[in-house]
Design a protein around this motif. Structure first.
Motif, short mmCIF file in Angstrom:
data_model
loop_
_atom_site.label_atom_id
_atom_site.label_comp_id
_atom_site.label_asym_id
_atom_site.label_seq_id
_atom_site.Cartn_x
_atom_site.Cartn_y
_atom_site.Cartn_z
N PRO A 21 0.83 -1.21 0.00
CA PRO A 21 0.00 0.00 0.00
C PRO A 21 0.87 1.27 0.00
O PRO A 21 1.90 1.31 0.68
CB PRO A 21 -0.79 -0.10 1.31
CG PRO A 21 -0.79 -1.56 1.65
CD PRO A 21 0.49 -2.12 1.11
N LYS A 22 0.44 2.27 -0.76
CA LYS A 22 1.28 3.46 -0.96
C LYS A 22 1.76 4.08 0.35
O LYS A 22 2.95 4.39 0.48
CB LYS A 22 0.50 4.50 -1.77
CG LYS A 22 1.25 5.81 -1.94
CD LYS A 22 0.71 6.66 -3.05
CE LYS A 22 -0.52 7.42 -2.66
NZ LYS A 22 -0.93 8.36 -3.73
N VAL A 23 0.89 4.25 1.32
CA VAL A 23 1.26 4.99 2.53
C VAL A 23 2.22 4.20 3.43
O VAL A 23 2.69 4.72 4.43
CB VAL A 23 0.03 5.44 3.35
CG1 VAL A 23 -0.83 6.38 2.52
CG2 VAL A 23 -0.77 4.24 3.83
N GLY A 100 -3.12 10.69 3.37
CA GLY A 100 -2.00 9.91 3.91
C GLY A 100 -0.77 9.90 3.02
O GLY A 100 0.25 9.34 3.40
N ASP A 101 -0.85 10.52 1.85
CA ASP A 101 0.31 10.49 0.94
C ASP A 101 1.05 11.83 0.95
O ASP A 101 1.72 12.19 0.01
CB ASP A 101 -0.11 10.09 -0.48
CG ASP A 101 -1.10 11.06 -1.12
OD1 ASP A 101 -1.55 12.02 -0.45
OD2 ASP A 101 -1.43 10.86 -2.32
N MET A 102 0.93 12.59 2.07
CA MET A 102 1.62 13.88 2.18
C MET A 102 2.43 13.94 3.48
O MET A 102 2.08 14.64 4.42
CB MET A 102 0.58 15.00 2.13
CG MET A 102 -0.13 15.06 0.79
SD MET A 102 -1.53 16.18 0.77
CE MET A 102 -0.79 17.65 1.37
N ILE A 225 2.71 12.36 -2.64
CA ILE A 225 3.51 11.31 -3.26
C ILE A 225 2.61 10.36 -4.04
O ILE A 225 1.75 9.70 -3.46
CB ILE A 225 4.31 10.54 -2.20
CG1 ILE A 225 5.29 11.51 -1.54
CG2 ILE A 225 5.05 9.37 -2.82
CD1 ILE A 225 6.04 10.95 -0.40
N ASN A 226 2.80 10.34 -5.33
CA ASN A 226 2.00 9.45 -6.17
C ASN A 226 2.84 8.42 -6.90
O ASN A 226 2.34 7.38 -7.28
CB ASN A 226 1.19 10.27 -7.17
CG ASN A 226 0.16 11.15 -6.46
OD1 ASN A 226 -0.66 10.64 -5.71
ND2 ASN A 226 0.24 12.45 -6.66
N ASP A 227 4.14 8.71 -7.07
CA ASP A 227 5.02 7.72 -7.70
C ASP A 227 6.38 7.75 -7.01
O ASP A 227 6.60 8.51 -6.08
CB ASP A 227 5.13 7.97 -9.21
CG ASP A 227 5.77 9.32 -9.53
OD1 ASP A 227 6.64 9.78 -8.76
OD2 ASP A 227 5.38 9.93 -10.54
MG MG Z 1 -2.77 12.27 -4.44
#
Ligand code: MG
Ligand code: UD1
Length: 452
Positions: A21-23, A100-102, A225-227
């Motif tokens: 999972p990304k986070v 959650g991606d910041m 953050i996306n990639d």
């Molecule tokens: Mg985003």
């Protein structure tokens, strides 16, 4: 007044191209979600709720938060609705929402956003905006004077709207009753057929309510953050911040760009860290140390005035005044009491050196107890493993272990004993004993003048 935070982290994170999972991807040794939760807590928001998907839910325990699973990801507005439906209702409470991606958002921004609801006349919603270089995939802020009128997602924007360089950072605060009302009324008539949280703005504006912008000073603070290229950018920024904090506290970091630190370290003042050094987990380093270059220290405790050059120290303790390296490896709960010398190509595992013990060259000391001021000669090996079990070696004080001694454990060598160069010690040596050879035997007593 009740203040809670909801962190949205259920998205699939497809652009990471990952099974994780990304986070949970890490920057500076912590999953990115860790930073968001830590910053919210630092901002005084203890009650943090994370919206997860099934994979993230399986790992959420380590974050010590409340979590709510969003089974189908129908958009950010839907995620908030799922969370609110599962939470007890406090209509006059305040809710901060973060993505959650910041991970780079400082606590002050969360605090400021929550406070903005009540400053200068009550608003129904406050949101962080940021000036950003174009082009950008962020939602655009359409203003009406000092207030926000609408947020247009990049995908839904006209050419004119795409030229706006003020963006929606993705950090919001709401009064709870109004948020519940807004998410119940969201529609998914947009390019992605999603329920956008950002449409809450229009909902409030239609009712003549205010939406207050909170401008962020630095767009790096709200990097999403996306990639994995953005992951690397975020790591660089976070590392720079951590290094800066230690430098301002009196640590010399010769080159912050090649010094890799983590968020929960303690480093004493006048310690100097040379390039190529990684310090991780809950490591503590004392004052006046010299660390690096090219050194890795993880989950370790280093005393004051210690030098560690080109070495690896993992889960171990190094006492005051010791000198380690170059090229030493100390691991597995080793403990050096202080004033120790560990030199080139020496590995120490799960061993205890009392004060003043030296092993300066080419040795392996595993599962050993070594008394004060003992000298371990070059090439010494504790043969601790018999093929199925590990055994202990106990060496007393003021012992002289000759070069190239192999000690076949379990073995005890008494205080003041000596082994000759090349000894293979297969029997215990009493205090004051002197042995040599393979297998090592007691040396003949020194000839006395009366024997001639
Ligand atoms: Mg985003
Ligand atoms: C969002 C904002 C955009 C803003 C940008 C900043 C919306 C509609 N758009 O876009 O205005 O500029 O963030 O980074 O909010 N999530 C869920 N469940 C879902 C969908 C998303 O939990 O059903 C989570 C994701 O895990 C992520 C966050 O919400 O952490 C944001 O979603 P994402 O798809 O990344 O939105 P953006 O397109 O980046």
């Amino acid at each position: 007044m009740r203040l809670r935070a909801i962190v949205l982290a259920a998205g699939k994170g497809t652009r990471m191209k990952s099974a994780i999972p990304k986070v949970l991807h890490e920057i500076c040794g912590r999953p990115m979600l860790w930073y968001t939760v830590a910053a919210l807590r630092e901002a005084g928001i203890d009650d943090v709720i994370v919206v997860t998907n099934d994979e993230l839910e399986a790992r959420i325990g380590e974050f010590r938060v409340r979590s709510i699973v969003q089974r189908e990801q129908l958009g950010t507005g839907h995620a908030v609705k799922v969370a609110l439906d599962a939470l007890p209702r406090f209509d006059d409470g305040r809710i901060v929402i973060a993505y959650g991606d910041m991970p780079l958002v400082p606590a002050a921004i969360f605090r400021e956003t929550a406070d903005a609801l009540d400053s200068d006349g009550a608003a129904s919603m406050a949101l962080v905006t940021v000036k950003m270089p174009l082009p950008s995939n962020f939602g655009r802020i359409v203003r009406k004077g000092a207030d926000v009128e609408r947020i247009v997602e990049a995908r839904d924007a006209s050419a004119g709207e795409l030229a706006i360089d003020e963006m929606n950072a993705g950090i919001y605060a709401f009064t709870e009753g109004e948020l519940r009302d807004a998410v119940a009324n969201l529609k998914n008539d947009n390019a992605q057929k999603e329920y956008y949280l950002t449409d809450a703005v229009e909902h409030f504006v239609r009712q003549g309510k205010r939406v207050r912008p909170v401008p962020a000073a630095d767009h790096l603070h709200v990097l999403g953050i996306n990639d994995r290229t953005e992951l690397a950018k975020a790591r660089r920024e976070m590392n720079a911040r951590i290094c800066e904090r230690h430098m301002l506290d009196g640590v010399t970091i010769v080159d912050p760009q090649t010094t890799y630190l983590e968020p929960e370290l303690r480093i004493g003042r006048d310690t100097v860290i040379y390039p190529g050094t990684t310090v991780s987990l809950l490591t503590e380093i004392g004052e006046g140390c010299v660390i690096g270059p090219h050194t890795r220290i993880s989950d370790a405790k280093i005393g004051n005035g210690v030098t560690v050059r080109e070495s690896v120290i993992v889960q171990s303790e190094i006492g005051d005044g010791s000198v380690v390296g170059p090229f030493a490896h100390i691991r597995g709960h080793a403990k050096l009491d202080g004033d120790n010398r560990v030199g080139n190509f020496v590995e120490i595992k799960n061993s205890h050196y009392e004060r003043g013990v030296k092993s300066a060259h080419l040795s392996y000391l595993g599962d050993a107890e070594i008394g004060e001021e003992t000298n371990i000669g070059c090439g010494t090996i504790t043969c601790n493993f018999d093929g199925s079990q590990k055994h202990k070696t106990v060496i007393g004080k003021n012992v002289s272990i000759g070069s190239d001694t192999a000690i076949v454990a379990p073995r005890t060598i008494g205080d003041g004993a000596l082994t000759g160069a090349g000894s293979v010690v297969t029997k215990d040596v009493p205090p004051g004993g002197r042995v040599a050879g393979n297998p090592a035997r007691p040396l003949a007593p020194k000839a006395k003048p009366s024997d001639r």
